[in-house]
Design an enzyme around this catalytic site. Structure first.
Site, PDB file in Angstrom:
ATOM      1  N   GLU B  17       0.840  -1.214   0.000  1.00 53.84           N
ATOM      2  CA  GLU B  17       0.000   0.000   0.000  1.00 53.84           C
ATOM      3  C   GLU B  17       0.870   1.258   0.000  1.00 53.84           C
ATOM      4  O   GLU B  17       2.044   1.211   0.329  1.00 53.84           O
ATOM      5  CB  GLU B  17      -0.848  -0.007   1.270  1.00 53.84           C
ATOM      6  CG  GLU B  17       0.038  -0.108   2.534  1.00 53.84           C
ATOM      7  CD  GLU B  17      -0.721   0.025   3.817  1.00 53.84           C
ATOM      8  OE1 GLU B  17      -1.073   1.164   4.175  1.00 53.84           O
ATOM      9  OE2 GLU B  17      -0.992  -1.019   4.464  1.00 53.84           O
ATOM     10  N   VAL B  97      -5.163  -0.895   3.044  1.00 52.35           N
ATOM     11  CA  VAL B  97      -5.131  -2.347   2.820  1.00 52.35           C
ATOM     12  C   VAL B  97      -6.263  -2.776   1.889  1.00 52.35           C
ATOM     13  O   VAL B  97      -6.050  -3.530   0.941  1.00 52.35           O
ATOM     14  CB  VAL B  97      -5.212  -3.085   4.181  1.00 52.35           C
ATOM     15  CG1 VAL B  97      -5.525  -4.568   4.004  1.00 52.35           C
ATOM     16  CG2 VAL B  97      -3.901  -2.911   4.956  1.00 52.35           C
ATOM     17  N   SER B 128     -13.699  -0.712   9.457  1.00 54.24           N
ATOM     18  CA  SER B 128     -12.862  -0.492   8.277  1.00 54.24           C
ATOM     19  C   SER B 128     -13.316  -1.293   7.061  1.00 54.24           C
ATOM     20  O   SER B 128     -13.792  -2.428   7.182  1.00 54.24           O
ATOM     21  CB  SER B 128     -11.416  -0.902   8.618  1.00 54.24           C
ATOM     22  OG  SER B 128     -10.642  -1.043   7.443  1.00 54.24           O
ATOM     23  N   GLN B 129     -13.117  -0.683   5.870  1.00 52.62           N
ATOM     24  CA  GLN B 129     -13.370  -1.394   4.609  1.00 52.62           C
ATOM     25  C   GLN B 129     -12.433  -2.613   4.486  1.00 52.62           C
ATOM     26  O   GLN B 129     -12.723  -3.544   3.717  1.00 52.62           O
ATOM     27  CB  GLN B 129     -13.129  -0.457   3.408  1.00 52.62           C
ATOM     28  CG  GLN B 129     -14.086   0.712   3.301  1.00 52.62           C
ATOM     29  CD  GLN B 129     -13.827   1.577   2.067  1.00 52.62           C
ATOM     30  OE1 GLN B 129     -13.811   1.089   0.947  1.00 52.62           O
ATOM     31  NE2 GLN B 129     -13.611   2.861   2.292  1.00 52.62           N
ATOM     32  N   ASP B 130     -11.303  -2.597   5.228  1.00 51.06           N
ATOM     33  CA  ASP B 130     -10.374  -3.738   5.143  1.00 51.06           C
ATOM     34  C   ASP B 130     -11.106  -5.058   5.385  1.00 51.06           C
ATOM     35  O   ASP B 130     -10.865  -6.061   4.709  1.00 51.06           O
ATOM     36  CB  ASP B 130      -9.247  -3.593   6.200  1.00 51.06           C
ATOM     37  CG  ASP B 130      -8.294  -2.432   5.889  1.00 51.06           C
ATOM     38  OD1 ASP B 130      -8.474  -1.774   4.829  1.00 51.06           O
ATOM     39  OD2 ASP B 130      -7.376  -2.186   6.702  1.00 51.06           O
ATOM     40  N   LYS B 147      -4.397  -3.098  14.054  1.00 62.30           N
ATOM     41  CA  LYS B 147      -3.879  -1.907  14.745  1.00 62.30           C
ATOM     42  C   LYS B 147      -4.401  -1.898  16.189  1.00 62.30           C
ATOM     43  O   LYS B 147      -5.572  -2.184  16.446  1.00 62.30           O
ATOM     44  CB  LYS B 147      -4.312  -0.654  13.992  1.00 62.30           C
ATOM     45  CG  LYS B 147      -3.688  -0.600  12.586  1.00 62.30           C
ATOM     46  CD  LYS B 147      -3.197   0.771  12.194  1.00 62.30           C
ATOM     47  CE  LYS B 147      -2.356   0.726  10.929  1.00 62.30           C
ATOM     48  NZ  LYS B 147      -3.137   0.445   9.679  1.00 62.30           N
TER      49      LYS B 147
END
Lengths: 285, 285, 285
Positions: B17, B97, B128-130, B147
């Protein structure tokens, strides 16, 4: 094929749900809206395909007579998961945003129009099928944002979590149906060409999501969100599930002496115009 | 095609990324990391393809000059859903990501590396979209866990709900970026061959998920999770949305006199090595 | 191919999980159930394919000896995401509903049977992979509803959000495993032909979801939900994650002097019969 598609080959087309007519408006206004939307489609050179289920038959491109029959006879309100059941039962059913996007995707309609989408209801347990469908089917959806009866924060966040692209048409505010503002930011675009550019790149990279084009209610019809919230707090909920949204919208019409009805009709008309413009230019591109 | 892929045919490749460089590290350390990662890729015989969006152009295999230009000019931080918008707007954008896995999947990069992934933020509304991307795109993702600023319990559970396979590289602890331990168990594997076996069977059974290979931060750089939590409690959040993570990471660097920065650089270097080894052996298999 | 499918070509087939045998019942009853289910399959003219993972080999159509060996040697309980890991590790593993539907979809088994599915556990953080799999894989799943240890409201709502179609077999009540009623409504169907009509239209419109056919526990074996809830409140949870469900079910067997065990066996037998009927008529259609 269980879908009777009356889409005219080679013509720009906009898909529209039946729930807005059958469950979202009083009958007189519903028919007026249908006629006005048809008029706009003739003026702008696109086909308006109202999608519904008539006695188990999925029809894309319902006539006024068929819509009136549905209103007279009554029709279930269906999201994507209920479609196969009402088809098998041979029932009438009015499609919501999720069912309309799902069916549009299957018959090649790329542009869909509505007033406001579903989302996360207060309590954060009841979450509309609209979000699941928009996170798994590609389309351009023109709306005036999410229904103001929803949990705005949770819905706004879930739209991001589910990777649903949002753009504000001549606004950088995330609109809330009757209200132009929510205090939340979205990327602003100025014209239809930008919608097409974004949509074309979604197609090229095979991003199977719905692009939400957010077209705020015209200013003269706007009802600020805090006024709507104050009214909603006064309403005693007497129904649950799929009946909640129509119930609350009806109450709001009464409590605002029809101002929300006028706003609803106005934003729908503007959304049909914008969706038509997108469909026409998409066809040419 | 809107993706300019500079992937050298037939060569093992690891996708990386741009957000870690542009939003995750001070400029000096970012460039040092980029050079170190390139050096590792030369030593181990794989290509490191840093993926970013330069003035609307998606590039897989950015040069140091392009990365520096992006850092100088500034770049939006984008997940999957924002890609088509920044492409259409012709902007610079650093991929997170989710966007990196999404784009890697489209250009045949199977191994992706990062420091830590997103997840469920405290309050359990911002997710998160992750997670959505890892539950719908196949790749091998090497990271040091999630995280530590996240709601660990909710994220760990959601990874299971969304059917995202996890394995611990020489650990059975679910790691948390700066910390090797979280008190939560993951299946332990000992070597790269086991990663390949799992990934091959995922491909054979068409399981379209991201295999998370969890490579804990090297012990000498570890900062225990309870210490991180105590520090986080002292921080007054002054931003929201996408700015939260970079803001908190910067604060932690200051509060730990750079210890979190050193840990971040160390774990990234180790993850690049492991990802490279996986890519090389995957190519041979 | 890592799946050894012993499906007899051209024969109607019903897929069944291994967790119900290996983790859901005492050994004696598990074998009795297996024999009874096989007997039913012979009587009704379909193949019962019990799906499990034997030393890393995915087998569809396990023998009694293989099932006994799995019970003797022990086996992990796996959802979809754990399949590639236990395959790579060469372990024994008993499939849950999610893994069974996922594997069935890959080898052409369209009808799957179980007792009760997973869902949202109290606390609304732990959510079963069953929901994710049913929202992304097409099958007909016969069950007696969701396990009564779950958060019924949150699970019922999430089934809708994820667009998972539900129909009640000769009931309009959403059943809860040991209990026939939950106070929540589902569309009622009267016969297998209606199941096939719904499923055929799902296939025609490419709706990639699991059709849940809800077959309430026979009345004589029913234990009302409030009685189950009162018992559950008394239980001190001593495990977490995948062990919670088997732990609670065992406790309930003790607390009800085996009434829940009898109910479980009775509903499983009825579900196998109904699933077999559906599979046979599906083959003919």
């Amino acid at each position: 094929m269980i879908i009777e598609s009356r889409i005219e080959k080679g013509k720009p087309v906009v898909g529209m749900e039946t729930t807005v007519f059958v469950h979202g408006l009083p009958r007189k206004e519903a028919i007026e809206l249908f006629r006005r939307a048809k008029e706009i489609s003739r003026e702008k050179g696109f086909q308006l395909a109202v999608i519904g289920i008539l006695k188990g038959k999925i029809v894309a491109g319902m006539s006024e007579e068929e819509l009136e029959a549905m209103m007279r006879e009554g029709a279930d309100k269906v999201g994507t998961r209920e479609i196969p059941i009402v088809v098998a039962e041979g029932k009438n059913a009015a499609t919501t945003v999720s069912a309309t996007i799902f069916l549009s995707r299957r018959i090649g309609i790329e542009v869909v129009v509505t007033g406001g989408t579903g989302g996360v209801h207060p309590g954060r347990v009841d979450v509309s099928q609209d979000l699941t469908e928009m996170s798994s089917s590609r389309a351009v959806l023109v709306s005036s944002g999410i229904k103001s009866i929803l949990d705005v924060e949770a819905t706004f966040e879930m739209l991001e979590t589910l990777e649903i692209p949002l753009v504000g048409f001549r606004t950088n505010e995330f609109p809330l149906f009757f209200s132009r503002k929510s205090g939340r930011r979205v990327p602003r675009i100025e014209n239809v060409e930008e919608v097409l550019k974004i949509y074309e790149s979604m197609k090229e990279m095979e991003l199977e999501k719905t692009l939400m084009v957010l077209n705020p209610v015209p200013e003269e019809y706007e009802i600020p969100h805090d006024e709507i919230e104050r009214l909603l707090e006064k309403i005693e909920l007497e129904v649950e599930g799929k009946e909640v949204t129509p119930f609350l919208l009806k109450k709001l019409v009464e409590m605002t002496n029809g101002r929300t009805l006028k706003a609803n009709l106005a934003l729908l008309e503007e959304n049909v115009k914008l969706a038509g413009e997108i469909a026409v230019k998409l066809k040419r591109s």
